[in-house]
Design an enzyme around this catalytic site. Sequence first.
Site, PDB file in Angstrom:
ATOM      1  N   ASP A 204      45.606  45.472  42.344  1.00  0.00           N
ATOM      2  CA  ASP A 204      46.604  44.969  41.504  1.00  0.00           C
ATOM      3  C   ASP A 204      47.883  45.525  41.857  1.00  0.00           C
ATOM      4  O   ASP A 204      48.069  46.510  41.519  1.00  0.00           O
ATOM      5  CB  ASP A 204      46.286  44.815  40.133  1.00  0.00           C
ATOM      6  CG  ASP A 204      46.949  44.098  39.201  1.00  0.00           C
ATOM      7  OD1 ASP A 204      48.075  43.699  39.688  1.00  0.00           O
ATOM      8  OD2 ASP A 204      46.492  43.640  38.203  1.00  0.00           O
TER       9      ASP A 204
ATOM     10  N   HIS B 117      46.585  40.124  41.416  1.00  0.00           N
ATOM     11  CA  HIS B 117      46.816  40.266  40.118  1.00  0.00           C
ATOM     12  C   HIS B 117      46.525  38.799  39.578  1.00  0.00           C
ATOM     13  O   HIS B 117      47.200  37.709  39.704  1.00  0.00           O
ATOM     14  CB  HIS B 117      48.561  40.446  39.777  1.00  0.00           C
ATOM     15  CG  HIS B 117      48.690  40.536  38.380  1.00  0.00           C
ATOM     16  ND1 HIS B 117      48.403  41.792  37.420  1.00  0.00           N
ATOM     17  CD2 HIS B 117      49.360  39.535  37.540  1.00  0.00           C
ATOM     18  CE1 HIS B 117      48.899  41.224  36.373  1.00  0.00           C
ATOM     19  NE2 HIS B 117      49.685  40.278  36.156  1.00  0.00           N
TER      20      HIS B 117
END
Length: 363
Positions: free
Chosen positions: A291, A322
Amino acid sequence: GHCRLLCKPSALAQHLVRSLGRSAALRGGRWPWSCWPQLQMLRQLLQPPEPEPVVARELLQLPDAGLVALDWLVGPWGAACGGGGVSSPVLLLIPNAAGKVTGGLLQLGLRALERGFIPVIFNRRGHNGCPLTTPRLQPFGDPGDLREAVTYLQCRHPSASLLAVSEGSGSGLLLAYLGESGSSSRLAAAACLSPIFRGRDWFEAGMPWLYEWPLLLHLKQGLSRYTGSLAEVVDVDRLLGSRSLRELEETLFCQTRSRPTSWEFYWERNEPLRDADEAAVPVLCLCSADDPVRGPPAQSLPMELFRSSPYFFLLLTPHGGHCSFPRRGPGRCWAHEAVLEYFRAMAEFLRTEERRKGLPRPR
């Protein structure tokens, strides 16, 4: 799919392992560019859902005369595709802290609608076209307005289970609400997609410009509509001239004209996990190790919380970006299927426990 479920051992944890292990979502194909999280992030922010959902807006007045907006998803082209009945579970969708309702969040709402849920999006004061009737916005981890919305949903659907899903930085609001409310949260279960666990560290570290600048412009565009009323409490020129999300947050909530406060004190009251030990609702957190917005797992994931609390579950995957978790084919995001499977497994587990203990179902 190389996912790991990290949690404290319990009967519920064993049930989730079995249920998620049988789910086709975690065994589905992957996006061909799984190692490009930045590209996944752009796709998640910009690509609209298919089909485009139809939304019915309802404004909820708060005790101080402020307004939040509840957007009920009623299906594509005005047709309720599998819409829920009177006792169908209500799924509250919480956008990121900038109020950006992404195509991914709308896609999750449509998938839930097809499964018989009643999806509704929570929009904070002044976000996503919600009128700002008081010169006050909602701080990062202040769950007061969300509590009013949940109370209203329970009154409107008294026989339905209430569930909640948050996306990205919007998870700070949901996690703060669960900790502050404890066993009185009125929610049966919750899930967080790519949550931000440590708010202050996240703002101070900054984010990739590819993500920060679009969100910053989105926030400024919304705030520019209310410069007249906001001028009473903040320096509007400095607010609209902010060059980072941290500068905007600090100007909006710390450097106010009536009650200025320090950055440190602001986060004492707004950290998402400040009352995490009091949470009493099962929470599934879906996170990817790559992420680019949350940051490195070693610094940004509260592993000790998942080891010690029986209510927090971490589904960790090596790739997913993400809020993206991409896959080929319809749906495009396997995390949506995993979340809906998690809610199904939670309902099944609670029914089994009620039968085993002979407990009456709550009204």
